[in-house]
Design an enzyme around this catalytic site. Sequence first.
Site, PDB file in Angstrom:
ATOM      1  CG  HIS A 122       4.395  58.534  49.616  1.00  0.00           C
ATOM      2  ND1 HIS A 122       5.166  59.547  50.143  1.00  0.00           N
ATOM      3  CD2 HIS A 122       4.469  58.686  48.270  1.00  0.00           C
ATOM      4  CE1 HIS A 122       5.664  60.272  49.157  1.00  0.00           C
ATOM      5  NE2 HIS A 122       5.257  59.768  48.008  1.00  0.00           N
ATOM      6  CG  ASP A 199      -1.409  59.379  52.405  1.00  0.00           C
ATOM      7  OD1 ASP A 199      -2.011  60.117  51.612  1.00  0.00           O
ATOM      8  OD2 ASP A 199      -0.216  59.051  52.258  1.00  0.00           O
ATOM      9  CD  GLN A 202      -1.635  58.248  44.519  1.00  0.00           C
ATOM     10  OE1 GLN A 202      -2.406  58.208  43.554  1.00  0.00           O
ATOM     11  NE2 GLN A 202      -0.470  58.850  44.467  1.00  0.00           N
ATOM     12  CE  LYS A 225       0.440  62.695  45.260  1.00  0.00           C
ATOM     13  NZ  LYS A 225       1.425  62.297  44.240  1.00  0.00           N
ATOM     14  CB  CYS A 363       8.049  58.054  47.521  1.00  0.00           C
ATOM     15  SG  CYS A 363       8.869  59.350  46.611  1.00  0.00           S
TER      16      CYS A 363
HETATM   17  N1  PLP Z   1       1.037  59.743  50.162  1.00  0.00           N
HETATM   18  C1  PLP Z   1       0.782  59.063  49.032  1.00  0.00           C
HETATM   19  C2  PLP Z   1      -0.025  57.797  49.107  1.00  0.00           C
HETATM   20  C3  PLP Z   1       1.251  59.528  47.812  1.00  0.00           C
HETATM   21  O1  PLP Z   1       1.004  58.854  46.697  1.00  0.00           O
HETATM   22  C4  PLP Z   1       2.005  60.722  47.782  1.00  0.00           C
HETATM   23  C5  PLP Z   1       2.573  61.221  46.515  1.00  0.00           C
HETATM   24  O2  PLP Z   1       2.782  60.489  45.583  1.00  0.00           O
HETATM   25  C6  PLP Z   1       2.229  61.410  48.980  1.00  0.00           C
HETATM   26  C7  PLP Z   1       1.734  60.880  50.141  1.00  0.00           C
HETATM   27  C8  PLP Z   1       2.971  62.699  49.014  1.00  0.00           C
HETATM   28  O3  PLP Z   1       2.252  63.687  48.350  1.00  0.00           O
HETATM   29  P1  PLP Z   1       2.862  65.143  48.138  1.00  0.00           P
HETATM   30  O4  PLP Z   1       4.193  64.935  47.479  1.00  0.00           O
HETATM   31  O5  PLP Z   1       1.882  65.823  47.261  1.00  0.00           O
HETATM   32  O6  PLP Z   1       3.000  65.768  49.473  1.00  0.00           O
END
Ligand code: PLP
Length: 406
Positions: A122, A199, A202, A225, A363
């Site tokens: 991401h 991270d 997900q 999430k 993203c």
């Molecule tokens: N990392 C991953 C794998 C994600 O799917 C997302 C959001 O879709 C993020 C980071 C960023 O999350 P947040 O916008 O809640 O900070």
Amino acid sequence: MFDISTIRKDFPILDSQVYGKPLVYLDNGATTQKPKCVLDKLNDCYLHHNANVHRGVHFLSQDATDLHEASRRTVQKFINASSSDEIIFTRGTTESINLVAYSFSETFLREGDEVIVSDMEHHSNIVSWQLVQRRKGIVIKHARITENQELDFEHFKSLFTERTKLVSITHVSNVLGTINPVEEIVAYAHSRNVPVLIDGAQSTPHIRVDVQALDVDFLVFSGHKIYGPTGVGVLYGKRKWLEQMIPYQGGGEMIQSVSFENTTFNELPYKFEAGTPDFIGTVGLASALDYVTSIGLDSIAAYETQLLQYATDKFKSIPGMQIYGNASDKSAVLSFLVEGIHHYDMGLLLDKMGIAVRTGHHCAQPLMQVLGIEGTVRASFSFYNTFEEVDSLVAGIQRVCKMFGV
Ligand code: PLP
């Protein structure tokens, strides 16, 4: 396993109608809906427990502080951290990664040092490091993916050098659903004396993540999430790293004493929590984690895998259908394109049928470049989704195909 109709009653929004049609919410990768117990908890906090935490001598402030700190222990238990001091509350995954990128790099990274990410990250886990690159001249290396859209582990290993200082990698791809082999990643990185940030945006809502069993150095995830409120998230870090890292922001509870001559910093976890924390959000998050725990992550994972399998089988019978993400170990995310239909058109038309999916690059533009596409349509499932909703999605896609004559 669990009674889906009882579960769905916990989420009032799932009963909504959009354009006069029952809502089919399949955008859980972007954010999940909230169970009533979380909403009630937030309301209850504002109604009965609202006062600023940590600084007050009065009853209500201590009450709010107790709830906030109890929430930290709930998070600790949820990911099996050894101490609640290793749980830092942030605004979410993005802020947690930025915190590590800033504070870890200030302490440990010099010009020419290397951070390894992957092609399926991401933007949060790319751009945070690019900011460090601009500031400190570090090198960002990215591990390739295979034809099945799994991590190319041999390539990943080949990226390590004497200058590798951190691996920062997603547990589950938000586009492909690929579940990365984090045990092997951590084991290999540690054999090279390199710490690992996972991270978990997900993964934590769908898979049991035990930071001690994984021996991971940092884990980040977002409250929204995982059925919790927006604006609150978590950074887990091993004490040995957090203690050496400098604070990310200044002010509030992160100080021990302040003078113009010499300011000293508070102990963990407060050193990294500048300003008034989202102390109501943290209680909401804890309530969400309790809810998820009460259903059971193993049951959740098993049910969602069935949903994914069912949907994947049905998708395969749709002419022109291409699924992106064919890993053998996969979370309940289905990214796809139908030949001749733009992802945006597909998303818009499904929306008119009451079906909420996400379209675009999710993203993850570098991943889109690797896949050679602009974007996909993404359906991402939760344990509150039903097989009938999968049928509605498939029927919706078939209707769109007919409209486009494909
Ligand atoms: N990392 C991953 C794998 C994600 O799917 C997302 C959001 O879709 C993020 C980071 C960023 O999350 P947040 O916008 O809640 O900070």
